[in-house]
Scaffold this motif. Sequence first.
Motif, PDB file in Angstrom:
ATOM      1  N   TYR A 129      -0.612  -7.463  -4.767  1.00  0.00           N
ATOM      2  CA  TYR A 129       0.445  -6.469  -4.597  1.00  0.00           C
ATOM      3  C   TYR A 129       1.758  -6.955  -5.226  1.00  0.00           C
ATOM      4  CZ  TYR A 129      -2.046  -2.981  -1.926  1.00  0.00           C
ATOM      5  OH  TYR A 129      -2.904  -1.968  -1.565  1.00  0.00           O
ATOM      6  N   ARG A 188       0.833  -1.195   0.000  1.00  0.00           N
ATOM      7  CA  ARG A 188       0.000   0.000   0.000  1.00  0.00           C
ATOM      8  C   ARG A 188       0.873   1.252   0.000  1.00  0.00           C
ATOM      9  NH1 ARG A 188      -3.897   1.570   5.010  1.00  0.00           N
ATOM     10  NH2 ARG A 188      -1.856   1.542   6.029  1.00  0.00           N
ATOM     11  N   ILE A 242      -5.525  -1.354  -4.518  1.00  0.00           N
ATOM     12  CA  ILE A 242      -4.928  -2.328  -5.421  1.00  0.00           C
ATOM     13  C   ILE A 242      -5.903  -2.814  -6.487  1.00  0.00           C
ATOM     14  CG2 ILE A 242      -5.456  -4.252  -3.856  1.00  0.00           C
ATOM     15  CD1 ILE A 242      -2.368  -3.856  -6.157  1.00  0.00           C
ATOM     16  N   PHE A 278       1.339  -6.207  -8.761  1.00  0.00           N
ATOM     17  CA  PHE A 278       1.425  -4.760  -8.938  1.00  0.00           C
ATOM     18  C   PHE A 278       2.881  -4.325  -9.052  1.00  0.00           C
ATOM     19  CE2 PHE A 278       1.877  -0.559  -6.881  1.00  0.00           C
ATOM     20  CZ  PHE A 278       1.147   0.212  -7.779  1.00  0.00           C
ATOM     21  N   GLU A 315       2.169   1.756  -3.414  1.00  0.00           N
ATOM     22  CA  GLU A 315       1.068   2.214  -4.261  1.00  0.00           C
ATOM     23  C   GLU A 315       0.901   3.733  -4.139  1.00  0.00           C
ATOM     24  OE1 GLU A 315      -3.776   1.917  -4.018  1.00  0.00           O
ATOM     25  OE2 GLU A 315      -2.590   0.249  -3.246  1.00  0.00           O
ATOM     26  N   TYR A 342      -6.430   0.719   0.476  1.00  0.00           N
ATOM     27  CA  TYR A 342      -5.810  -0.323  -0.345  1.00  0.00           C
ATOM     28  C   TYR A 342      -6.454  -0.276  -1.735  1.00  0.00           C
ATOM     29  CZ  TYR A 342      -4.424  -1.866   4.300  1.00  0.00           C
ATOM     30  OH  TYR A 342      -3.919  -1.916   5.578  1.00  0.00           O
TER      31      TYR A 342
END
Length: 351
Positions: free
Chosen positions: A272, A29, A222, A275, A32, A220
Motif C-alpha cells: 500500500y 484500502r 492491492i 501504491f 484504493e 483489498y
Amino acid sequence: MKSFTPLERSLGAVPGTLVGQLRRIDTGRGREELYANQLPELLTALAARARVQSITASSALEGVLVPDSARAAKIIDGSARGLRNRSEQEFAGYRAALDYLFAEDWRPLNLGLVLHLHRLLFSETPGKGGTLKTSDNLVVDRNEDGSRNIRFTPVPAAYTEQYLDDLLNGYLEARSADAHHPVLLIGLLILDLLTIHPFDDGNGRVARVLTNALLAEAGYGIGRYVSLEQLIAESSGDYYAKLLESTHGWHENEHDVWPWLEYFVSLLTDAYRRFEQGAASDRSTGSKQDRVREFVLDHAPEFFAIGDVRAALPGVSDQTIRLVLDALRKEGHIRSGGTGRGARWHRLGGT
C-alpha cells in the motif's frame, strides 16, 4: 487446517506492531476505493504494470525464466506463436491462473477451485495439472556440495485431500464469524496451504495467485495494482525464513503463526505504501506526453508496440503516443522496427 483449530490458540492477542500496520492497510484500502471511483485510468495503468511484474516474479521464484524480454512480453499478451520449452509453458500458465482470478467470478472457494488453479498453471505443460500429490513429499534445501537439508515435512499424500478440505472450511467459517481481521485469516490459510503442500509442483504459485484473489474478495485489491509477487521476490530470504519459522511444531499444533503473519502483514503494508507512491507519481505527471515518455523509458518491456502503450495509458491518443515515440527515436532512446500496425519498438535503455 492446523492454524484454524482452534483459531483462538493461533491468534490470541494481536501484537501491537501489527495492529498499527493493519490500520495502515485499512487506510490504504480506503484510498484504493477513492482512486477507483475518481481516477480509474490511473489504476488501469498501474494494473498493466503490476500484471507483468506478477507473472514474471512469481515464475522466477520457482526458477521459471524467459530471458528474452520481448518473448516474455508476447507470452504475457497472448501473441506468442507456440511455446518453445517448459519454462515458457509454465510462464503462460501463471498468466492464465492470475487472469482467471482477476477476470472471472471464481467463487466459491473450495477444493475444486484450488485444483482448477493448479490445472491452469500447467494447462500448457504436458503432465497432470489439477491433481493432488499421490506420494509423500519433502521440502528440502539443496546445498552447494549436493547434500540436502529437510526444511519441513508436508502432510502425507493419503491425508492431503482431507486436510485441504478442512483448511478451506475452517477459513470460510472464520471469515463468516468476522471475529478476526481478514488479512490475518488469509495469512493463516496461506501458511497452512504451503505446509500441507498438496501438489508435487506449483504449490508456491497456487498460494500466491490465491493470495491475490482472497485479498480482493475481502476488499483489498492491492494485488491488482502492486505486484505482491514482486515484493516477495525482493524479500525472498525473509519469505522463506518466516515461513519455515512458523512451520515448526505445525503437525503437533504447537506452531507459532506470528513470524509468518508479521511478514505477511508487512508485505501488504509495503504494497500500500508503494501504491500511494505510484499513484502520486502518476498523478503528478504534467501532460499526456510526459506520461507516455515515463512509461516507455521506465516501465515498458525492451520490445513493445503502440498497443502496449495504449493499454497502459488509457485515454492517451495514438497520435500523442506516436509524437512521443518519434521524439524518443530522434533522441536515441528507442529504435523502430517495421511499419504499420505491426510495428514494434526497441527501447535502447538509458534516459
